[in-house]
Design a protein around this motif. Structure first.
Motif, PDB file in Angstrom:
ATOM      1  N   ALA A 220      27.586  11.925  -9.710  1.00  0.00           N
ATOM      2  CA  ALA A 220      26.171  12.079  -9.400  1.00  0.00           C
ATOM      3  C   ALA A 220      25.900  13.392  -8.668  1.00  0.00           C
ATOM      4  CB  ALA A 220      25.706  10.915  -8.528  1.00  0.00           C
ATOM      5  N   LEU A 221      24.814  14.053  -9.041  1.00  0.00           N
ATOM      6  CA  LEU A 221      24.234  15.060  -8.153  1.00  0.00           C
ATOM      7  C   LEU A 221      23.528  14.312  -7.029  1.00  0.00           C
ATOM      8  CD1 LEU A 221      22.609  17.511 -10.725  1.00  0.00           C
ATOM      9  CD2 LEU A 221      24.545  18.023  -9.211  1.00  0.00           C
ATOM     10  N   VAL A 222      22.742  13.339  -7.472  1.00  0.00           N
ATOM     11  CA  VAL A 222      22.022  12.457  -6.554  1.00  0.00           C
ATOM     12  C   VAL A 222      21.920  11.098  -7.234  1.00  0.00           C
ATOM     13  CG1 VAL A 222      19.760  11.928  -5.567  1.00  0.00           C
ATOM     14  CG2 VAL A 222      20.577  14.290  -5.539  1.00  0.00           C
ATOM     15  N   SER A 223      22.140  10.049  -6.499  1.00  0.00           N
ATOM     16  CA  SER A 223      21.834   8.723  -7.043  1.00  0.00           C
ATOM     17  C   SER A 223      21.105   7.928  -5.965  1.00  0.00           C
ATOM     18  CB  SER A 223      23.104   7.995  -7.496  1.00  0.00           C
ATOM     19  OG  SER A 223      23.903   7.658  -6.391  1.00  0.00           O
ATOM     20  N   VAL A 224      20.332   6.977  -6.435  1.00  0.00           N
ATOM     21  CA  VAL A 224      19.539   6.159  -5.506  1.00  0.00           C
ATOM     22  C   VAL A 224      19.673   4.690  -5.879  1.00  0.00           C
ATOM     23  CG1 VAL A 224      17.265   5.753  -4.504  1.00  0.00           C
ATOM     24  CG2 VAL A 224      17.827   8.026  -5.390  1.00  0.00           C
ATOM     25  N   ALA A 225      20.044   3.889  -4.905  1.00  0.00           N
ATOM     26  CA  ALA A 225      19.956   2.440  -5.057  1.00  0.00           C
ATOM     27  C   ALA A 225      18.740   1.996  -4.267  1.00  0.00           C
ATOM     28  CB  ALA A 225      21.215   1.758  -4.525  1.00  0.00           C
TER      29      ALA A 225
END
Lengths: 175, 766, 337
Positions: free
Chosen positions: C239-244
């Motif tokens: 991931a560059l960025v991940s969001v849960a």
């Protein structure tokens, strides 16, 4: 405690432990082997058993060329220590054809020209066989996603999806 | 020579069909063996030790004692102890070497690039060799190095010595400065293409089997003849003592054109130890081989208000190494792609402390045509003209770089069929004007150009009494389908079922063939095989005609057809002879013919030969998050005769996927403090995965070409990538209104506002 | 790969004893990261303790939650019916990571221990404080597109690469471990560390402790959730960025919110203040933007990764929108919902 322990033999001047006996069923044949603890399944297959169908594309789980089936699950043979598989059953690309008949996935790969150089192909095929057994893919998007652990630098992806789709539809495993 | 109408064209039972690959079963069952997979008695394994995080300097000290002491290690080679046979030739230049002094591993203590091989551990097992390699301790003395292309632009120079086979930029024509000054519509921009590594799935490997001083070498190479010549020239081996075999090559894309250092090291060790040795590179070490040079381009285009081009200036500065001047054709495309009276070119190199770049799929064109085709898109936007319309307005009927006509050019038909299949006419012109939900939709297009050529190639055909036909030439099949198309050509030429044809390639003992590259193999090897088969036909016919009571008596070859295992008089099939009967009557076990096919000298001098493509791309870009999906590509290709619909389509699909990688993902990232490509693995160097690729539609436009090769073939290996990255970049502009002029177009670049793509890209790469 | 000895205990206590007796020993289960690092000579254990035969392969009911054995493979976990139905956020996060093959091998416990993908950490020719304490951080001033924007230190800007861990952080899981002195439970948020001046330590597990299970609390978030992962290709990339994101909605208002970020810090990043900001707010964009602003309030870039601050901000907003709408991100249809 029932444990397998190797002797580090610090006194032998090399610090190298001895090989460890394991029993593996490879493509249906039981093999009794002695392996060093650091020998991966991939190196065992390729360098000792002359089963060079499983390919080494990265040796780090980044490409999927080494994909084989261990107890019917697709795994990266390069990141599997042979010694840890004692008692397991391994199927490689060499073990898919039965009685001289190509496995349906193999035949579909030829029909759809789902490869070019052929180097990623055994891994793609074992991965596809694993995918079909898992039964999780239905749509083409799902086939693409669940085949994304197998890189193909020749760029045969469109044909790989078509080949997998054909087998999936033919066996009723798909939609 | 080009075959003329003196011989009847063979029947086309196989050529032009979608014949399955004849080597397909061996590949899907794991039986196909690649260079590192040939067994040998007592085989030793070599593991290469790669140099440290510096790109210039000296090895001060190398301590291999721990490695040498490890159980199972046979020898550790360094520059200090490597064999110094008097015949070592450090100056020999391989077939496609650029001007300069080729790199030789372990030559001396000098470090000339980061990661260069500095030692070879030879051991009794693969694992021991790798382990022992980790025990070697090396200290270096670092000297200043430069790996920043942007910073070296000011030191760029026109290469003084031209690379053989690479056309330097043509002379400028007209007055570009004035034309630009007067042009009512003009665009000017810089474009950056990142360094890329080929990364075929098979890493480089050589298995050198030593047998009483004679070597059988299994090498990963795009032409066994190149490896053999390298071994005889560099190691002073007698030609008869070396055979190079390479039946299967696990991808190459150009990195297999030059013999790579594992061949040198494996051979050195085998000769010294008088044992068989295999050296396989790791994936990380594939980043210490050649690469597509990162290149900064500057383009200026001028046009009148109707969009007719009045001026093109195309300048490029490309990376090369400190020891070789690698060159490719980057800017010349701007002189022949479109009709334009004023054109100026500039192509310079900048020396970096890296390994020498090399040809990578459509070398030069993938880079230069990307620049040109993006600039054309910018011009279309500036002039308010549809991008396809702009290209049609400036369609080149001749090659203005040379003044020659084209051997064939069905590009207009590519545009027409491609646009129709894609639905281009439904495109809404304004950027950001097409959307679905949160996604902006962009449609972009570009033109592709690549050279069409054939090279002198020899082939042999042998017909056996049992009816089997063997055709052989030393060429390679790197996934391109060479085995299959040669079988198709041979089966048609002799009128036999393809199942009776055996194709032998990838062996230096076979008739000479050039490197597999430049998209010339089908035209070259195919023509040679057909010619060898024609040689067989001629012999068979003369034998048959001379037989007593021959139904072919008084006939001439030109009136004979070969089909179904018979020779028959055209238009009178009742007069025929069974080929096997001729062989039996003469008591022949085998009948052989060897021929050499050469390109048509006259056509080469008086015509320009190119393949063409029109690429249409649809992207969908999430408006906020800038996730780019390439949802649809149509690539319409004109490349002369298509020999095999399956393998030809695969070639184009593969080129397009390569182009998707170039457009969105691929970059070898240099850290200038270490002079090192840091993302040296294929988890961090991204090549497209299955999920990146959706619908790709390939159209082959009918094109007759009787000049490039006798069999009408123009080649397909590279044309699929050329223009693809531009079409995608143009589609992204159309979707988002953002012009990122810096490949690959990663999410960070789209996130920035404005269109300062190239400066940011150079800041990163440089 | 270095030379090492191999032992395969069949009881937890024996495994822990083995580990305690040899500081150079390492547990191995899936091996997908450890063997990878051993081949790069980044890890060089003197002994491998094969724990795959330990009885830690079950998923059990636990006070309305679930107890996931440390050896449950990632794919078995993602496709477990109880996980699919009750914790789809966890299933989705797992399926966003790695490849099917790797998920078949990698285990629940091992996932928590996977190390950073920093290219300098992996390359023994370059300085790296995490690999060789005191040698310096090459990523600062270097290639750092993947690196941390939150919680980094002057010694290390590496990120934790896990996807599963981001969901576990949001779900407020806990980690049950066994050591020589018995068992203890570590809240997930305290399991991983920030680099500080000891970047060589990824987590707070003691050297001789073994992960037994990951325990999920009763609250599921089975309706309003998403796992949104942004990367440089559409699959099989970190991931560059991940969001849960997970929400419990009541009458259009947010009754409970969970938010964690991946790819941005040395650990799965949670910010209770951001979750608190959302509580009681209407489930609409303005609320989400506020929360995004909060969770990124301390963010700082290091050059190449500056863009991740804005990317993360937008990703948080989108993820909360997906969660609120009950339209979680598909991991196979690559269109962002």
């Amino acid at each position: 405690m029932q444990a397998t322990e190797t002797d580090p033999r610090p006194g032998n001047g090399t610090g190298e432990p001895g090989p460890i006996p394991v029993v593996l069923t490879i493509n249906g044949t039981e093999r009794r082997l002695e392996v060093e603890p650091w020998t991966t399944l991939l190196d065992l297959l390729r360098e000792r058993l002359d089963l060079t169908g499983s390919k080494k594309g990265c040796d780090h789980g980044q490409c999927g060329a080494c994909t084989v089936l261990v107890d019917d699950r697709r795994v990266n043979a390069c990141l599997t220590l042979a010694v840890m598989l004692d008692g397991a059953s391994v199927t490689t690309v060499e073990g898919l054809a039965q009685d001289g008949q190509l496995h349906p996935v193999q035949d579909a790969f030829v029909e759809h020209d789902a490869f070019q150089c052929g180097y990623c192909t055994p891994g793609q095929i074992c991965s596809a066989v694993g995918l079909l057994k898992e039964g999780r893919a239905r749509s083409d998007d799902e086939i693409r996603e669940l085949m994304s652990g197998n890189l193909c630098r020749c760029g045969a992806y469109v044909n790989i999806v078509a080949a997998v789709r054909q087998v999936m539809d033919g066996t009723g495993a798909g939609r | 020579m080009v075959q003329t109408s003196t011989a009847p064209l063979p029947s086309r039972a196989y050529v032009g069909t979608g014949q399955r690959r004849i080597d397909g079963v061996s590949k899907v069952t794991g039986q196909a063996r690649y260079a590192a997979e040939f067994p040998a008695d007592g085989l030793l394994y070599g593991h290469v030790v790669s140099g440290g995080a510096l790109a210039n300097g000296m090895i001060e000290r190398i301590d291999a004692s721990a490695a040498e002491a490890a159980e199972g290690v046979v020898r550790v080679y360094t520059h200090e102890n490597r064999p110094r046979q008097p015949w070592f030739d450090s100056t020999y230049q391989d077939q496609v070497a650029p001007p300069g002094i080729p790199f030789r591993p372990l030559k001396d203590a000098k470090i000339v690039y980061s990661g260069q091989p500095v030692a070879l551990v030879v051991a009794r097992s693969l694992e021991v060799a790798a382990y022992a390699a980790s025990l070697i301790e090396i200290t270096y003395r670092e000297e200043p190095f430069r790996t920043d292309l942007a910073a070296e632009q000011s030191n760029a120079y026109v290469p003084p010595e031209k690379r053989a086979g690479i056309e330097p930029p043509p002379p400028d024509r007209g007055d570009v400065d004035r034309a630009l000054a007067e042009a009512p519509v003009k665009v000017e921009a810089s474009y950056f293409v990142a360094a890329e590594h080929h990364n075929p799935m098979e890493t480089h490997a050589s298995t050198v089997v030593w047998n009483d001083g004679k070597l059988t070498v299994y090498d990963k190479i795009q032409g066994v003849v190149a490896s053999k010549e390298y071994l005889t020239e560099v190691f002073g081996l007698i030609a008869d003592d070396v055979q190079v075999i390479s039946p299967f090559v696990g991808g190459a894309f150009g990195v297999g054109l030059r013999p790579q250092y594992q061949l040198f090291l494996a051979t050195m060790a085998a000769l010294d130890l008088q044992r068989s040795v295999r050296v396989t590179l790791t994936r990380d070490q594939m980043f210490t081989l050649t690469y597509r040079p990162h290149t900064i381009q500057h383009l200026a285009l001028g046009a009148d208000r109707d969009g007719r081009l009045t001026a093109i200036r195309h300048e490029a500065v490309a990376a090369t190494s400190t020891f070789e001047d690698y060159q490719e054709v980057v800017v010349n495309w701007s002189g022949l792609g479109y009709r334009c009276p004023n054109v100026a070119f500039d192509y310079k190199l900048a020396k970096l402390h890296t390994y020498t770049p090399s040809d990578m799929r459509a070398p030069g064109a993938a880079t230069g045509v990307y620049g040109l085709e993006c600039a054309m898109d910018e011009l279309a936007h500036a002039a308010g003209i549809d991008p396809l319309e702009l290209r049609l307005k400036n369609y080149a009927e001749e090659d203005a770089n040379t003044g020659n006509p084209f051997t064939s050019k069905q590009l207009r038909e590519c545009y027409r069929q491609g646009a129709e299949r894609f639905g281009w006419s439904r495109r809404s012109a304004a950027p950001r004007s097409m959307r679905e939900g949160r996604e902006l939709i962009g449609w972009g297009m570009a033109t592709g150009f690549w050279e069409a050529s054939m090279q002198q190639t020899s082939a042999r055909a042998i017909l056996s009494a049992d009816g089997r036909l063997e055709v052989a030439t030393a060429t390679a099949d790197i996934g391109t389908g060479t085995y299959t198309i040669l079988a198709q050509i041979a089966a048609d030429a002799m009128g036999v079922p393809i199942e009776q044809v055996d194709v032998k390639i990838g062996d230096s003992s076979l008739p000479a063939s050039p490197l597999e590259g430049g998209s010339w193999t089908a035209a070259s090897a195919g023509s040679a095989v057909e010619k060898a088969c024609f040689g067989l036909r001629e012999q068979l016919f003369h034998h048959a005609r001379a037989m007593e009571g021959s139904p072919l008596a008084n006939e001439v070859l030109e009136r004979i057809t070969f089909a179904g295992g018979r020779m028959a008089v055209a238009n009178d099939p009742s007069r025929s002879v069974v080929v096997a009967d001729v062989m039996a009557a003469l008591g022949l076990e085998k009948l052989a013919a060897e021929e050499t096919a050469k390109p048509d000298q006259d056509a080469q001098e008086n015509y320009s030969a190119y393949t063409h493509a029109a690429i249409f791309a649809e992207v969908r870009v999430d408006e906020e998050l800038n996730v780019v999906r390439v949802t649809r590509i149509v690539n319409a290709v004109a490349a002369g005769r298509i020999l095999n619909l399956k393998t030809a389509r695969s070639q184009i699909l593969g080129g397009v996927v390569f182009g998707i990688g170039m457009a969105l993902e691929e970059q070898s990232e240099l850290d200038h403090r270490f002079g090192r490509f840091m993302n040296h693995n294929i988890a961090e160097y991204h090549i497209p995965v299955n999920a990146d690729v959706r619908d790709i539609d390939v159209i082959f436009v009918e094109e007759h070409d009787d000049k490039v090769s006798p069999i009408g073939v123009k080649g397909l290996g590279e044309i699929g990538i050329v223009g693809t990255a531009a079409a995608i970049a143009n589609a992204i502009f159309h979707a988002t209104g953002k012009r990122v002029r810096d490949l690959p177009i990663t999410p960070d670049k789209l996130l920035r506002d404005g269109d300062d793509g190239v400066s940011s890209g150079m800041a990163r790469a440089g | 790969m270095n030379r090492f000895s191999y032992v395969r205990p069949d009881a937890v206590a024996a495994a822990v004893r083995e580990r305690a007796s040899d500081p150079g020993a390492r547990f191995i289960a899936g091996g997908t990261n450890l063997l990878d690092l051993m081949k790069y000579d980044v890890e060089a254990p003197s002994r491998l303790i094969d724990i795959t035969r330990l009885p830690l392969r079950d998923i059990q009911e636990l006070d309305g939650g679930l107890r996931i054995g440390a050896l449950v493979p990632n794919s078995d976990l993602a496709y477990d019916r109880r996980i699919e139905e009750r914790y789809p956020l966890l299933a989705s996060a797992i399926l966003a990571g790695a490849s099917p093959q790797l998920r078949n091998m990698a285990t629940t416990g091992g996932n928590l221990l996977q190390r950073t993908r920093c290219v300098y950490f992996y390359d023994t020719a370059t300085p790296c404080n995490k690999r060789t304490p005191g040698s310096g951080c090459s990523a600062i001033g270097g290639i750092n597109r993947q690196h941390a924007i939150l919680g980094a230190s002057e010694h290390c800007i590496a990120t934790n690469p896990s996807d599963m861990g981001v969901a576990l952080a949001a779900l407020r899981a806990s980690v049950r471990v066994a050591g020589p002195d018995g068992e203890r439970t570590i809240p997930f948020s305290e399991f991983h560390r920030l680099p500080g001046d000891e970047p060589q330590r990824d987590n707070n597990l003691a050297a001789d402790e073994l992960i037994l299970s990951v325990d999920l609390p009763a609250e599921h978030f089975a309706i309003n959730y998403t796992y949104l992962k942004l990367r440089e290709r559409l699959s099989y990339a970190f991931a560059l960025v991940s969001v849960a994101a997970a929400l419990r909605l009541e009458d259009g208002k947010i009754a409970e919110a969970r938010l964690a970020l991946g790819g941005v810090a040395h650990k799965p990043w949670r910010d209770e203040a951001a979750e608190e900001l959302l509580r009681g707010q209407p489930a609409e964009r303005a609320s989400f933007e506020q929360a995004a602003g909060q969770i990124l309030s301390g963010a700082r870039g290091f050059g190449e990764n500056d863009f991740k601050i804005e990317l993360a901000r937008r990703a948080v907003v989108r993820a909360l929108e997906q969660a609120a709408a009950g339209t979680p991100q598909s991991q196979s249809d690559k269109r962002v919902q």
